[in-house]
Every structure is written in structure tokens, then in C-alpha cells.
Scaffold this motif. Structure first.
Motif, PDB file in Angstrom:
ATOM      1  N   ASP A 132       0.836  -1.203   0.000  1.00  0.00           N
ATOM      2  CA  ASP A 132       0.000   0.000   0.000  1.00  0.00           C
ATOM      3  C   ASP A 132       0.871   1.255   0.000  1.00  0.00           C
ATOM      4  N   PRO A 133       0.873   2.051  -1.086  1.00  0.00           N
ATOM      5  CA  PRO A 133       1.726   3.246  -1.097  1.00  0.00           C
ATOM      6  C   PRO A 133       1.312   4.279  -0.062  1.00  0.00           C
ATOM      7  N   ALA A 134       0.030   4.284   0.340  1.00  0.00           N
ATOM      8  CA  ALA A 134      -0.435   5.267   1.317  1.00  0.00           C
ATOM      9  C   ALA A 134       0.214   5.055   2.674  1.00  0.00           C
ATOM     10  N   GLY A 135       0.682   3.836   2.954  1.00  0.00           N
ATOM     11  CA  GLY A 135       1.288   3.562   4.245  1.00  0.00           C
ATOM     12  C   GLY A 135       2.778   3.802   4.293  1.00  0.00           C
ATOM     13  N   VAL A 136       3.391   4.149   3.168  1.00  0.00           N
ATOM     14  CA  VAL A 136       4.835   4.367   3.133  1.00  0.00           C
ATOM     15  C   VAL A 136       5.198   5.580   3.989  1.00  0.00           C
ATOM     16  N   LEU A 137       6.207   5.411   4.825  1.00  0.00           N
ATOM     17  CA  LEU A 137       6.752   6.496   5.643  1.00  0.00           C
ATOM     18  C   LEU A 137       8.221   6.627   5.278  1.00  0.00           C
ATOM     19  N   ALA A 138       8.684   7.853   5.088  1.00  0.00           N
ATOM     20  CA  ALA A 138      10.091   8.041   4.718  1.00  0.00           C
ATOM     21  C   ALA A 138      10.564   9.401   5.214  1.00  0.00           C
ATOM     22  N   PHE A 139      11.805   9.425   5.721  1.00  0.00           N
ATOM     23  CA  PHE A 139      12.370  10.688   6.179  1.00  0.00           C
ATOM     24  C   PHE A 139      13.853  10.510   6.447  1.00  0.00           C
ATOM     25  N   ASP A 140      14.546  11.638   6.526  1.00  0.00           N
ATOM     26  CA  ASP A 140      15.947  11.647   6.931  1.00  0.00           C
ATOM     27  C   ASP A 140      16.013  11.621   8.450  1.00  0.00           C
ATOM     28  N   THR A 141      16.820  10.708   8.991  1.00  0.00           N
ATOM     29  CA  THR A 141      16.932  10.625  10.447  1.00  0.00           C
ATOM     30  C   THR A 141      18.026  11.541  10.986  1.00  0.00           C
TER      31      THR A 141
END
Length: 381
Positions: free
Chosen positions: A187-196
Motif C-alpha cells: 500500500d503506497p499510502a502507508g509508506v513512511l520516509a524521512f531523513d533521520t
């Protein structure tokens, strides 16, 4: 692809069996099963010569004047052409990220930024002319113009190429900057992404004080002792409390911009920087990812080849297993810690040429998905 470590250029030739042919007008297909949904059939790494790398680092430090930046833009175009040329004859399309020299996704008057902005250098026309192939470049600008951070963009390709039904997986990149893509199934809606925060950039700075380009194998860090007061002071950085979507860069993560309670020896500085990277990554998972459920973390980028960093990161993430691309068998399709990011931008270029919106706006904060990338046609008569 050249990342924030600014050590050189990874070029891959990505084959996409089963995907619609370029120019077919087909819609994005439904994803099924698990990845990789592509095959890296060739990979080269071209190190930057010392004078080019120093020019890139000077631009990152804001030490370059306009004439130097202009020449660097074309110099990088020539370097990118040289890296692409061995694979270009077999390619239908070239995707070129360029070299990020400044990335400030938020207004920050304290450091002189009155508007969000990002800058990647490397003239695409040089690559298009030299190869005779169309080139997709300048990927981040459209997302910034749509109110996003311009990063991370790789999650769209991670989802398309590497997601797996029924698996909650994080693909974690340890480049100059540390970033993750959380893939909860298909599910693309559930993708989470960020720089830590930082990955190799602070460790590289420490190594440079010993005359090295990086802490090869973590040897320098193993010779030192973590200075706990410095580590604790660094972990108080306000960047860690900001919720996703968020991105960052060397503009924030430089040793001269972090508190220095005492002057450390180079080995102690390397040890402290390594521990800081591991602790800050683990804290990001604790705060933002683990509450969603996580089955495994798969590591890519140059930091995956640093045994000391990997040891500390595995301990900090335990009991969530830390895996490599090879352990998952993805290397049989040519995917590795060295090829993943270049392959991702190859896919982003393919999607742009297909006129598919190729960003996930909820991972960048943009108002909508955009066609990221500008198409530069070769100008051969």
C-alpha cells in the motif's frame, strides 16, 4: 547517482522486465508479490578525483563564488558523462540525479535561508549531447515547488521495486545522510520516509582530521572512546524532535555546528560520531516507526560496509533484525548497498518518461504528487 558523501558516481543499468515499454502510454501496473521488480545488469563506480571532490565540498561549505560554481556545474556534467558513457549504448534513457551542494527545505533566517531551496549541480545537456540519449535530471525542484521538501524521493522507487505483500520492512540508506523508507506491504499510502540525521558525514569529517577520506572499516572509531557528554549534547539537537516529513543535509550536520564540550582526539571524535549516528537512527525508529510495526531493517549505502557502525546499529535496533541485500537474495537481481540508490533514480527517470507522477507527497510534504525531473533531449541533428 552521487550522494552527500561526495565520493564519486555510481552508475547502473536497470532492466525492467514486465513493466510497460517506454512511450506505450500504459498506466502504472498493479504490484503483486515481492521484489525486486527489476534487474541491475551492470554497475560501475567512478571516484571523484581529489580536485573535483574538494571543489564539491567547497560548494557544500558555501566557500565557492559564482564563477567557481558555474564551472563546477559543467565539470560535474563532464564527470557524469564519463560515468554514464560505458553503459549508455545499452540504455533507452538516462536518469541523472546530479550532485547536491545545498539543500535547505525550510525557511531558517538564523543560517541565511529566507525560502526553501535545493541545488544539484551537473549539466544534463553535457550528458545528453555526449551519449545521444534523453536525460531526466533536476528531480527535486518540482517537489519543492509543490511545497515539499524535495526529499526523500527514493521511497517511490523503493515501493515500486522492493515492497512485499505481508512484510513490514524498512529500507535504510547510510550515505552521508541517514534516511529510511518504511514499506508496510504494497500500500503506497502507508509508506513512511524521512531523513533521520547524519550517517557517514560526521564520521568522514573526523577521519579527514587524520588525513583520511573516511573511517574505512570503522578502524578509527574502534581505537577511540565515546565521550558521553558530547554524545548526549548532540542527541539533544532539535532536529530529532521534528516529525516527518523531514529532510536534512550537510548544512545542518557539520562538526563545527554541533556543541563541543571538550576538544576530543581524532579517534575519540570518530568513536563519538559513530555512536551518535547509531543512537540517532535507533531513536528515530523508536519514535516514529516501531509503533507502526516493523519486521526487519535492510541496510544500503556506504555505511553498510562499516562493521563498527553496523555492530552498534544492530545492537541499538535489537530485537528487530538488521539485514543486508545479500541476505535477502536481492543481490541475485543486482541490488546491493552500492546499487540501490542509483537504481531508484533510474526508475524515477523511467516513471517520469512514462508521465506517471513519481513522488509520494505524504513523504515529502508536497501538496500533490508531481512529475519529478526535467527531460533533456540530445540535440544531435
Amino acid at each position: 547517482m552521487s550522494g552527500t558523501s561526495a565520493d564519486g558516481i555510481d552508475a547502473v543499468l536497470l532492466e525492467l522486465p514486465g513493466w510497460p515499454a517506454l512511450g506505450s502510454g500504459a498506466a502504472f501496473p498493479a504490484l503483486q508479490g515481492g521484489g525486486p521488480r527489476g534487474r541491475v545488469v551492470a554497475h560501475t563506480f567512478t571516484p571523484y578525483p581529489p580536485d573535483l571532490r574538494e571543489a564539491v565540498l567547497a560548494a557544500m561549505r558555501s566557500d565557492s563564488h559564482t564563477a567557481a560554481l558555474t564551472q563546477l556545474h559543467w565539470w560535474l556534467g563532464e564527470a557524469l558523462l564519463a560515468a554514464a558513457a560505458p553503459l549508455a549504448a545499452s540504455a533507452d534513457l538516462i536518469a541523472m540525479h546530479g550532485q547536491t551542494v545545498q539543500h535547505q527545505p525550510r525557511v531558517d533566517p538564523a543560517v541565511g535561508w529566507g525560502r526553501p531551496a535545493t541545488l544539484q549541480l551537473g549539466e544534463a545537456a553535457v550528458v545528453a549531447q555526449g551519449t545521444g540519449r534523453p536525460v531526466v535530471a533536476n528531480f527535486r525542484a518540482a517537489d519543492v515547488a509543490a511545497g515539499g521538501q524535495g526529499a526523500p524521493l527514493v521511497p517511490y522507487a523503493d515501493w515500486a521495486l522492493l515492497s512485499e505483500a505481508g512484510m513490514r520492512r524498512s529500507v535504510h540508506n547510510l550515505g552521508g545522510i541517514s534516511n529510511l523508507t518504511y514499506l508496510p506491504g504494497l500500500d503506497p499510502a502507508g509508506v513512511l520516509a524521512f531523513d533521520t540525521g547524519p550517517a557517514n558525514c560526521l564520521m568522514d569529517e573526523a577521519a579527514q582530521r587524520a588525513g583520511l577520506t573516511c573511517d574505512e572499516g570503522g578502524h578509527l572509531a574502534r581505537q577511540g572512546t565515546v565521550h558521553q557528554p558530547t554524545l548526549e549534547a548532540w542527541l539533544e539537537h532539535p532536529e530529532f524532535l521534528r516529525p516527518p516529513p523531514k529532510s536534512t543535509g550537510r548544512e545542518t550536520w557539520r562538526l563545527d555546528r554541533l556543541p563541543a564540550p571538550v576538544v576530543l582526539s581524532v579517534p575519540d571524535l570518530a568513536a563519538t560520531a559513530t555512536a551518535f549516528t547509531a543512537h540517532s537512527i535507533a531513536a528515530a525508529y523508536q519514535r516514529w516507526v516501531l509503533p507502526l510495526g516493523l519486521d526487519e531493517v535492510v541496510v544500503a549505502g556506504g555505511g553498510a560496509r562499516n562493521p563498527e557502525l553496523m555492530r552498534q546499529l544492530a545492537a541499538a535496533l535489537d530485537p528487530v533484525p538488521l539485514r543486508t541485500f545479500a541476505e535477502l537474495g536481492w543481490d541475485r537481481a543486482g541490488f546491493s548497498d552500492s546499487t540501490r540508490e542509483a537504481a531508484a533514480f533510474a526508475f524515477l527517470g523511467y516513471a517520469r518518461a512514462q508521465r506517471w507522477p513519481n513522488t509520494l507527497p505524504h513523504t515529502t510534504g508536497a501538496r500533490s504528487a508531481v512529475l519529478a525531473g526535467t527531460l533533456a533531449e540530445d540535440a544531435h541533428a
